[in-house]
Design a protein around this motif. Structure first.
Motif, PDB file in Angstrom:
ATOM      1  N   THR A 250      89.327 -63.789  45.413  1.00 47.51           N
ATOM      2  CA  THR A 250      90.221 -64.256  44.724  1.00 47.51           C
ATOM      3  C   THR A 250      90.138 -64.532  42.995  1.00 47.51           C
ATOM      4  O   THR A 250      88.650 -64.620  42.970  1.00 47.51           O
ATOM      5  CB  THR A 250      91.126 -65.636  44.602  1.00 47.51           C
ATOM      6  OG1 THR A 250      89.647 -66.731  45.335  1.00 47.51           O
ATOM      7  CG2 THR A 250      91.217 -65.989  46.825  1.00 47.51           C
ATOM      8  N   ARG A 271      94.081 -66.578  44.789  1.00 43.11           N
ATOM      9  CA  ARG A 271      95.188 -64.966  44.999  1.00 43.11           C
ATOM     10  C   ARG A 271      94.590 -64.291  43.674  1.00 43.11           C
ATOM     11  O   ARG A 271      93.679 -65.063  42.898  1.00 43.11           O
ATOM     12  CB  ARG A 271      96.668 -66.583  44.233  1.00 43.11           C
ATOM     13  CG  ARG A 271      96.245 -66.819  42.379  1.00 43.11           C
ATOM     14  CD  ARG A 271      97.771 -67.498  41.799  1.00 43.11           C
ATOM     15  NE  ARG A 271      96.835 -68.429  40.576  1.00 43.11           N
ATOM     16  CZ  ARG A 271      98.093 -69.452  39.995  1.00 43.11           C
ATOM     17  NH1 ARG A 271      99.679 -69.342  40.660  1.00 43.11           N
ATOM     18  NH2 ARG A 271      97.787 -69.936  39.203  1.00 43.11           N
ATOM     19  N   ARG A 272      95.508 -63.388  43.518  1.00 46.75           N
ATOM     20  CA  ARG A 272      94.675 -62.719  42.517  1.00 46.75           C
ATOM     21  C   ARG A 272      96.069 -61.985  41.737  1.00 46.75           C
ATOM     22  O   ARG A 272      97.346 -61.218  42.225  1.00 46.75           O
ATOM     23  CB  ARG A 272      94.409 -60.914  42.814  1.00 46.75           C
ATOM     24  CG  ARG A 272      93.089 -61.105  43.772  1.00 46.75           C
ATOM     25  CD  ARG A 272      92.493 -60.603  43.927  1.00 46.75           C
ATOM     26  NE  ARG A 272      91.588 -59.643  42.938  1.00 46.75           N
ATOM     27  CZ  ARG A 272      90.790 -58.228  43.233  1.00 46.75           C
ATOM     28  NH1 ARG A 272      90.930 -58.235  44.861  1.00 46.75           N
ATOM     29  NH2 ARG A 272      90.449 -57.739  42.212  1.00 46.75           N
ATOM     30  N   ASP A 274      98.994 -62.400  40.734  1.00 49.13           N
ATOM     31  CA  ASP A 274     100.762 -62.907  40.900  1.00 49.13           C
ATOM     32  C   ASP A 274     100.902 -63.251  42.305  1.00 49.13           C
ATOM     33  O   ASP A 274     101.861 -63.346  42.912  1.00 49.13           O
ATOM     34  CB  ASP A 274     102.104 -62.600  40.577  1.00 49.13           C
ATOM     35  CG  ASP A 274     102.257 -63.264  38.896  1.00 49.13           C
ATOM     36  OD1 ASP A 274     101.407 -64.832  39.374  1.00 49.13           O
ATOM     37  OD2 ASP A 274     102.975 -62.859  38.084  1.00 49.13           O
ATOM     38  N   LYS A 275      99.691 -62.469  43.033  1.00 50.29           N
ATOM     39  CA  LYS A 275      99.825 -62.562  44.398  1.00 50.29           C
ATOM     40  C   LYS A 275      98.718 -63.397  45.637  1.00 50.29           C
ATOM     41  O   LYS A 275      97.611 -63.691  44.782  1.00 50.29           O
ATOM     42  CB  LYS A 275      99.346 -60.968  45.000  1.00 50.29           C
ATOM     43  CG  LYS A 275      99.597 -60.758  46.711  1.00 50.29           C
ATOM     44  CD  LYS A 275      99.123 -58.731  45.877  1.00 50.29           C
ATOM     45  CE  LYS A 275      98.963 -58.557  48.080  1.00 50.29           C
ATOM     46  NZ  LYS A 275     100.470 -58.902  48.791  1.00 50.29           N
ATOM     47  N   SER A 276      99.130 -64.130  46.962  1.00 48.80           N
ATOM     48  CA  SER A 276      98.716 -64.739  46.960  1.00 48.80           C
ATOM     49  C   SER A 276      97.728 -63.749  48.395  1.00 48.80           C
ATOM     50  O   SER A 276      98.223 -63.080  48.738  1.00 48.80           O
ATOM     51  CB  SER A 276      99.170 -65.315  48.063  1.00 48.80           C
ATOM     52  OG  SER A 276     100.071 -66.388  47.506  1.00 48.80           O
ATOM     53  N   TYR A 300     102.297 -66.718  55.437  1.00 44.88           N
ATOM     54  CA  TYR A 300     102.184 -66.534  53.690  1.00 44.88           C
ATOM     55  C   TYR A 300     102.570 -64.383  53.140  1.00 44.88           C
ATOM     56  O   TYR A 300     102.844 -64.672  52.459  1.00 44.88           O
ATOM     57  CB  TYR A 300     101.005 -66.262  52.922  1.00 44.88           C
ATOM     58  CG  TYR A 300      99.264 -65.986  53.395  1.00 44.88           C
ATOM     59  CD1 TYR A 300      99.911 -64.760  52.156  1.00 44.88           C
ATOM     60  CD2 TYR A 300      98.825 -66.235  53.555  1.00 44.88           C
ATOM     61  CE1 TYR A 300      99.233 -63.939  52.181  1.00 44.88           C
ATOM     62  CE2 TYR A 300      97.119 -65.131  54.164  1.00 44.88           C
ATOM     63  CZ  TYR A 300      97.849 -64.575  52.956  1.00 44.88           C
ATOM     64  OH  TYR A 300      96.032 -63.473  53.194  1.00 44.88           O
ATOM     65  N   ALA A 686     101.887 -70.739  43.911  1.00 45.41           N
ATOM     66  CA  ALA A 686     100.325 -70.603  44.062  1.00 45.41           C
ATOM     67  C   ALA A 686     100.610 -69.115  43.960  1.00 45.41           C
ATOM     68  O   ALA A 686     100.010 -67.492  44.022  1.00 45.41           O
ATOM     69  CB  ALA A 686     100.359 -70.345  46.089  1.00 45.41           C
ATOM     70  N   GLU A 687     101.818 -68.228  43.509  1.00 46.20           N
ATOM     71  CA  GLU A 687     102.352 -66.667  43.684  1.00 46.20           C
ATOM     72  C   GLU A 687     103.753 -66.779  41.993  1.00 46.20           C
ATOM     73  O   GLU A 687     103.950 -68.229  42.396  1.00 46.20           O
ATOM     74  CB  GLU A 687     102.796 -66.037  45.117  1.00 46.20           C
ATOM     75  CG  GLU A 687     103.666 -66.748  45.598  1.00 46.20           C
ATOM     76  CD  GLU A 687     104.240 -66.146  46.576  1.00 46.20           C
ATOM     77  OE1 GLU A 687     104.598 -65.343  47.445  1.00 46.20           O
ATOM     78  OE2 GLU A 687     102.831 -65.950  47.494  1.00 46.20           O
TER      79      GLU A 687
END
Length: 884
Positions: A250, A271-272, A274-276, A300, A686-687
């Motif tokens: 991450t 996250r990376r 905007d993706k969880s 998720y 988180a996203e």
């Protein structure tokens, strides 16, 4: 406290504490590949060697050593390092180690051939856990590559020239690759001691010893519930999360809250961009602590971005078509204001939701009362939760109970649970009850005794009788009767009756009813003993089923009477009411309930069918899925002149709307939620949002602004951030005042209980419906939340809403099935009048004879078509079970 010296540093630590934990807590590195904090040591890896002055032999395992006064410990001597290296080299010899001991691995790429050993296949560079592997880190910190400690020099290699077992990748959540295993047994102990599941074990012996699931088959064929605790403790890539495993290195971590149930487990989301990409437990919630369930860890990833709403929609010629946000807002405002001006404020209603944040529910309430001036406000599960909360308030003087869930695993000596299957509806709550009951978790105190009242068999039932408790299995719908009978038996005890009278309780309110349930006398005896132990904590836990208002009310009353008879004026500290969904308490605290003269959810639906309710705004709710009487609800919504829906997916409710405004997923929301323990928890995004979708609070803000201007109302909706709404809540909502000062670290620690609860207590009259004789071929239809089916995926009828396909059938009692000639996998029909459901049969011993069970989330809540609208009965609906 003891004073000791570690590497020349003087340290204070609790006398008798595990030395390895004290070393780590003070920022000193010590390798410990088999140790799990707060569990007894296993002493298998031997890598935690330290030098203890005066100890026999000098070098000792820090995991088995305990702190004592004047202890002198050294972790960094050459002798300690060399001993650890030799131990670690033995572990490496049976692992795909070539990168672990190679000084040039940073120069290699995954596709490169190993230039060091021509028999190498799998290694760190081709491993999905590369650079987040504990074994790899241990090798680096012990300089294994530099000192060339390799026991296989001059002898045949063991790992790469041995046949390795095949990995298990058959399920959607968890991968098991036994060739990576170093037999540390962390997973075995986590599954057994932390989760009480026992799905993982050691198989074989000697050099053939290996880790196995169940009886040695695939993971999904075992009793694994995919909580992922084994992943958290695994020091290698043996156990890995399957979704996004190659992306799980991450960029950052975000602490937020799982909203899959009202326990409100705190989670840390990696996250990376905007993706969880990965979820782990976060210890901000002291009750859930380091545990979550399959919903929190893996759901998720249940929907792909294309399955969520990313555009706003308008109905044009009986079709929903994409539209810009301004056009969608203008259409909603235009049509709502037209209904308001033509038919009056009382023709408009709003539904909030227990699935959105406090801030969003607060704006729903403001929109209803301050702008539209309508008293008609509720949510689908509002009447049921209002009934149970009202019963608690009548018994204890307040619905904001001071009972703290953390007292259950810490202090409870007697626990009474009334729930359909707490393991599935509130998984971590069931886990903490197991903690209190299992003697392995409580070596220093006597474990609690458990009484479970449930018509269905769940995992918690198996923790009652083996540990001195009892499972009471009433007929479906008679749970309140059995609990009321327990209260009636208690009041017959002279001591309990005298204590009740002294507390000002009128025993005339206790229902006297006889029941014929196995174990009833034993349960009564346990409760009488609890009454005598006034200094010991008891816990009465009620988790109402989400489909019956009358059943929820009467069960809560009966359970409250038990608490009152056992603890009198202190009973509110022993009574735990678990709402049906995540943020029910928050929604009610924000005022999402009918105002004086207002209609509740059932009244709103009746009004829509009669034509008195003309417009409805639905925010995050899905009444077509959640409420019984599906056909009646669909008819009511189709009659509305205006239906505005704000949601993250195109639900069955949204499909009937005139305007659909795209919301963001739960993990993309900022704000707060209030869980079953009344802890106010902070949600951080988180996203990111998809395309044109935006958080519901922003949409509600714009609706508030535009409707205020259109209707000539001078109300301000000038919120720049979600935190601005939070600040307003802390100044206007009772019980939330302290959170103005807490800041980020305080969220989740404080509770919105408010003032000390009233000492006005009263036993509650319990009214129960008698059982009815089933007709020929009829069975009781049971339904409720289940563990594996994802809400969002179910609401769009995704075939993979239950990725394991454990819950996509009707559970039929195995003895009933034999009589009817039904086998697992057969297609059967459930019929109630003109409504019917064709579904796969699954034989099970978890449902009683004469009953069947269907998940309330199955196929978008289609079981609701077989359920009648609320009729005041505590008895479940009956349907005909027919084999196709």
């Amino acid at each position: 406290m003891a004073k000791l010296t570690i590497d020349g540093r003087e340290i204070e630590a609790p006398d008798g504490a595990p030395l390895v934990e004290v070393i780590k807590e003070h920022g000193i590195y010590v390798s410990n590949l088999c140790y799990i904090d707060n569990l007894p040591p296993y002493a298998g890896c031997r890598t935690c060697l330290v030098e203890i002055e005066g100890a026999r032999g000098g070098l000792q395992l820090s995991c088995t050593s305990t702190v004592r006064d004047e202890m002198v410990v050294r972790t960094d001597t050459p002798e300690v390092k060399q001993a650890r290296q030799y131990v670690l080299s033995l572990i490496d010899a049976n692992h795909s180690d070539r990168c672990l001991t190679c000084h040039r691995r940073v120069k290699c790429m995954p596709g490169d051939v190993c230039l060091r050993d021509d028999v190498v296949t799998h290694r760190c560079l081709t491993c999905s856990k590369n650079y987040r592997c504990e074994l790899q880190t241990t090798n680096d910190l012990l300089d294994m590559g530099q000192d060339n400690v390799e026991p296989w020099e001059s002898e045949d290699r063991t790992y790469y020239q041995s046949e390795q077992p095949e990995p298990d990748r058959a399920n959607p959540f968890l991968e098991f690759d036994p060739q990576m295993c170093i037999i540390c047994t962390r997973c075995v102990r986590a599954c057994d001691d932390l989760r009480h599941t026992g799905a993982i074990t050691l198989a074989g012996r000697g050099f053939s010893t290996r880790i196995a699931f169940g009886t040695g088959g695939q993971i999904d064929e075992s009793n694994c519930d995919f909580c992922g605790s084994c992943i958290d403790v695994c020091p290698t890539a043996t156990l890995m999360e399957k979704p996004n495993k190659w992306l799980a290195r991450t960029e950052d971590w975000v602490s937020t809250v799982c909203t899959s149930c009202s326990v409100g487990c705190t989670i840390s989301v990696g996250r990376r961009g905007d993706k969880s990409v990965i979820v782990k437990p976060d210890t901000m919630n002291p009750f859930s602590d380091d545990q979550i369930c399959v919903r929190g860890r893996f759901h998720y990833d249940a929907l792909k971005p294309k399955e969520r709403l990313s555009q706003h929609l308008l109905r044009e010629s009986d079709q929903l078509v994409p539209a810009p946000l301004d056009h969608a807002l203008d259409r909603a405002v235009e049509r709502l204001s037209a209904v308001h001006e033509t038919h009056g404020a009382s023709s408009v209603a709003l539904l909030g939701s227990p699935f959105i944040t406090n801030e969003e529910n607060y704006l729903v309430r403001r929109l209803a009362h301050d702008v539209l001036d309508t008293p008609h406000l509720d949510f689908s599960a509002g009447p049921l939760n209002d009934a149970s909360a009202g019963a608690a308030a009548a018994a204890f003087g307040t619905e904001r109970l001071p009972a703290d869930l953390t007292d259950i695993p810490k202090n409870a000596k007697t626990i009474l649970v009334i729930a359909d299957d707490l393991e599935e509806s509130h998984n971590v709550a069931a886990l903490r009850i197991k903690d209190a009951v299992d003697p392995k978790k409580l070596p220093l105190r006597e474990p609690a005794r458990l009484i479970v009242v449930s018509a269905r068999r769940g995992e918690l039932c198996d923790f009652a009788e083996p540990y001195g408790g009892v499972w009471l299995q009433p007929e479906p719908g008679q749970e309140a009767t059995v609990v009321a009978a327990l209260a009636g038996a208690l009041i017959q005890d002279e001591g309990i009756a005298a204590a009740a009278k002294a507390a000002g309780l009128d025993e005339a309110g206790v229902l006297q009813v006889s029941v014929d349930v196995e174990g009833f006398d034993a349960a009564t005896g346990i409760l009488k003993e609890a009454a005598l132990e006034a200094d010991r904590h008891i816990a009465v836990v009620v988790a109402p089923n989400g489909t019956g208002v009358a059943a929820a009310a009467e069960t809560t009353k009966a359970a409250a009477n038990i608490a009152l008879l056992l603890r009198g004026k202190n009973a509110a500290r022993s009574f735990y009411l678990l709402p049906t969904e995540a943020n029910v308490n928050g929604a009610r605290d924000m005022g999402v309930m009918p105002a004086e003269g207002g209609l509740d959810f059932q009244g709103i639906i009746d009004g829509a069918n009669k034509g008195t309710i003309k417009a409805l705004v639905v925010v995050g709710d899905n009444p077509v899925m959640f409420a019984p009487g599906r056909a009646r609800i669909e008819e009511a919504l189709s009659k509305l002149e205006v239906l505005v829906v704000i949601d993250q997916v195109l639900t069955d409710t949204a499909k009937l709307a005139h305007v659909v405004l795209a919301d963001v997923p739960a993990l993309a929301k900022e704000g707060t939620v209030t869980n079953a323990d009344r802890r106010v928890q902070r949600k951080l995004a988180a996203e990111g949002a998809l395309a044109e979708a935006q958080p519901a609070w922003q949409t509600l803000r714009e609706l508030g602004k535009r409707l205020s201007a259109k209707l000539g109302v001078s109300e301000s909706f000038s919120y720049a951030e979600a935190s601005d709404i939070t600040e307003e809540i802390t100044s206007k909502v009772p019980g939330y005042e302290p959170f103005h000062f807490y800041g980020y670290l305080g969220w989740g620690k404080g509770r919105a209980v408010g003032e000390t609860p009233s000492e006005t207590i009263a036993l509650q009259p319990v009214s129960v419906s008698p059982t009815t004789t089933p007709g020929e071929g009829e069975v009781a239809l049971l339904t409720g939340r289940t563990l594996f089916t994802n809400l969002e995926a179910a609401s769009i009828h995704s075939p993979d809403a239950d990725k394991l396909h454990r819950e996509d059938g009707v559970l039929v009692n195995q003895y009933d099935a034999v009589e009817l000639g039904i086998s697992t996998g057969d297609q059967v029909v459930l019929r109630n009048g003109s409504s019917q459901l064709a579904i796969k049969a699954v034989l099970s011993n978890t449902v009683p004879r004469g009953a069947v069970f269907v998940s309330s989330y199955y196929d978008g809540g289609v079981v609701g078509s077989l359920l009648p609208a609320e009729n005041g009965s505590t008895v479940p609906a009956r349907v005909k079970l027919l084999k196709q």
